[in-house]
Design a protein around this motif. Structure first.
Motif, short mmCIF file in Angstrom:
data_model
loop_
_atom_site.label_atom_id
_atom_site.label_comp_id
_atom_site.label_asym_id
_atom_site.label_seq_id
_atom_site.Cartn_x
_atom_site.Cartn_y
_atom_site.Cartn_z
N ALA A 167 38.77 30.76 39.05
CA ALA A 167 39.40 31.96 38.50
C ALA A 167 39.37 33.11 39.50
N PHE A 168 38.24 33.28 40.18
CA PHE A 168 38.16 34.36 41.16
C PHE A 168 39.03 34.08 42.38
N ILE A 169 39.17 32.83 42.76
CA ILE A 169 40.08 32.50 43.87
C ILE A 169 41.51 32.83 43.46
N SER A 170 41.89 32.44 42.23
CA SER A 170 43.23 32.77 41.73
C SER A 170 43.42 34.27 41.64
N ALA A 171 42.38 34.97 41.19
CA ALA A 171 42.46 36.43 41.08
C ALA A 171 42.65 37.06 42.46
N PHE A 172 41.93 36.55 43.44
CA PHE A 172 42.07 37.08 44.80
C PHE A 172 43.48 36.84 45.33
N GLU A 173 44.00 35.65 45.08
CA GLU A 173 45.33 35.31 45.56
C GLU A 173 46.43 36.15 44.90
N SER A 174 46.16 36.61 43.68
CA SER A 174 47.18 37.39 42.96
C SER A 174 46.69 38.81 42.65
N ILE A 175 45.75 39.32 43.44
CA ILE A 175 45.16 40.64 43.17
C ILE A 175 46.21 41.75 43.18
N ALA A 176 47.27 41.59 43.93
CA ALA A 176 48.32 42.61 43.96
C ALA A 176 49.00 42.77 42.60
N GLU A 177 48.91 41.73 41.75
CA GLU A 177 49.50 41.80 40.42
C GLU A 177 48.66 42.61 39.44
N PHE A 178 47.38 42.84 39.77
CA PHE A 178 46.52 43.64 38.90
C PHE A 178 46.91 45.10 39.05
N ARG A 179 47.34 45.70 37.97
CA ARG A 179 47.84 47.07 38.00
C ARG A 179 46.86 48.08 37.40
N GLY A 180 45.75 47.61 36.87
CA GLY A 180 44.79 48.52 36.27
C GLY A 180 45.17 48.98 34.88
N GLU A 181 46.14 48.29 34.26
CA GLU A 181 46.55 48.66 32.90
C GLU A 181 45.48 48.29 31.89
N GLY A 182 44.75 47.23 32.16
CA GLY A 182 43.58 46.85 31.38
C GLY A 182 42.42 46.81 32.35
N THR A 183 41.29 46.31 31.89
CA THR A 183 40.15 46.24 32.79
C THR A 183 40.27 45.02 33.70
N PHE A 184 39.66 45.10 34.86
CA PHE A 184 39.63 43.96 35.76
C PHE A 184 38.92 42.80 35.08
N ALA A 185 37.83 43.11 34.36
CA ALA A 185 37.07 42.06 33.68
C ALA A 185 37.96 41.28 32.71
N SER A 186 38.75 41.97 31.93
CA SER A 186 39.65 41.29 30.99
C SER A 186 40.67 40.45 31.73
N TRP A 187 41.20 40.98 32.81
CA TRP A 187 42.21 40.27 33.59
C TRP A 187 41.66 38.97 34.15
N VAL A 188 40.48 39.03 34.76
CA VAL A 188 39.92 37.82 35.36
C VAL A 188 39.42 36.86 34.29
N LYS A 189 38.98 37.37 33.14
CA LYS A 189 38.57 36.49 32.04
C LYS A 189 39.77 35.72 31.50
#
Length: 192
Positions: free
Chosen positions: A61-83
């Motif tokens: 999950a963290f590898i996928s999150a790192f690969e797509s980190i640019a898609e995280f916009r901060g609209e929710g929490t990072f914790a929720s996004w990676v969960k």
């Protein structure tokens, strides 16, 4: 990493760390993993992964999150996004394993009895283990990982109505199992 750099990273908000990580700062992403890794593994354990599977799935999950980190916009929490990423990875593994098990044998869900501690209380994790696998997965994805019923249905590749049914049955069973003997949660709310 120097002590000053570490202190600087620990003082940043998750959104700031994600922005740095999106620009290639691996140490910033490492701080996000340090902050949220145990919560992701705990969620995976709660939805039925073994300790080893939880470690593997969290890493994925963290590898996928790192690969797509640019898609995280901060609209929710990072914790929720990676969960959500982790829960979807677990759901995909669950579906793959389920298809394999169905090919090998048609298994009935185990009927796990009430396992309460001496004071009469039941642990939520123990209660979740008593649910059928599909119910536990759907309840955990919707309530533990924060996925909507629609998102859970997509992640599990199941019809929306099926996910809703699993969630309803699972919640009903949990209410029964977690209520003190002869009492229901609704009854206790009304008499207080």
């Amino acid at each position: 990493m120097s002590r000053a750099e570490r202190h600087r990273l620990t003082s940043l908000h998750d959104v700031e760390l994600a922005t740095l990580a999106a620009s290639g700062d691996r140490q910033a992403f490492g701080e996000l993993v340090r902050r949220h890794g145990s919560a992701v593994r705990a969620l995976l354990r709660r939805i039925g992964a073994t300790a080893t599977e939880a470690d593997d799935l969290a890493q994925d999950a963290f590898i996928s999150a790192f690969e797509s980190i640019a898609e995280f916009r901060g609209e929710g929490t990072f914790a929720s996004w990676v969960k959500k990423i982790a829960a979807r990875a677990h759901a995909r593994r669950y579906q793959r394993d389920r298809r394999l098990r169905m090919r090998i044998e048609a298994a009935e869900p185990e009927d796990v009895g009430h396992s309460a501690d001496p004071s009469g209380r039941m642990d939520l994790d123990e209660a979740l283990k008593s649910l059928a696998e599909a119910e536990r997965l759907c309840v955990s994805l919707c309530y533990g990982a924060g996925l909507s019923h629609t998102e859970a249905a997509e992640a599990l590749n199941l019809p929306l109505g099926t996910v809703k049914s699993h969630v309803k049955r699972g919640l009903d069973k949990l209410k029964t199992r977690l209520a003190p003997d002869g009492d229901t949660l609704e009854g206790r709310r009304g008499s207080g």
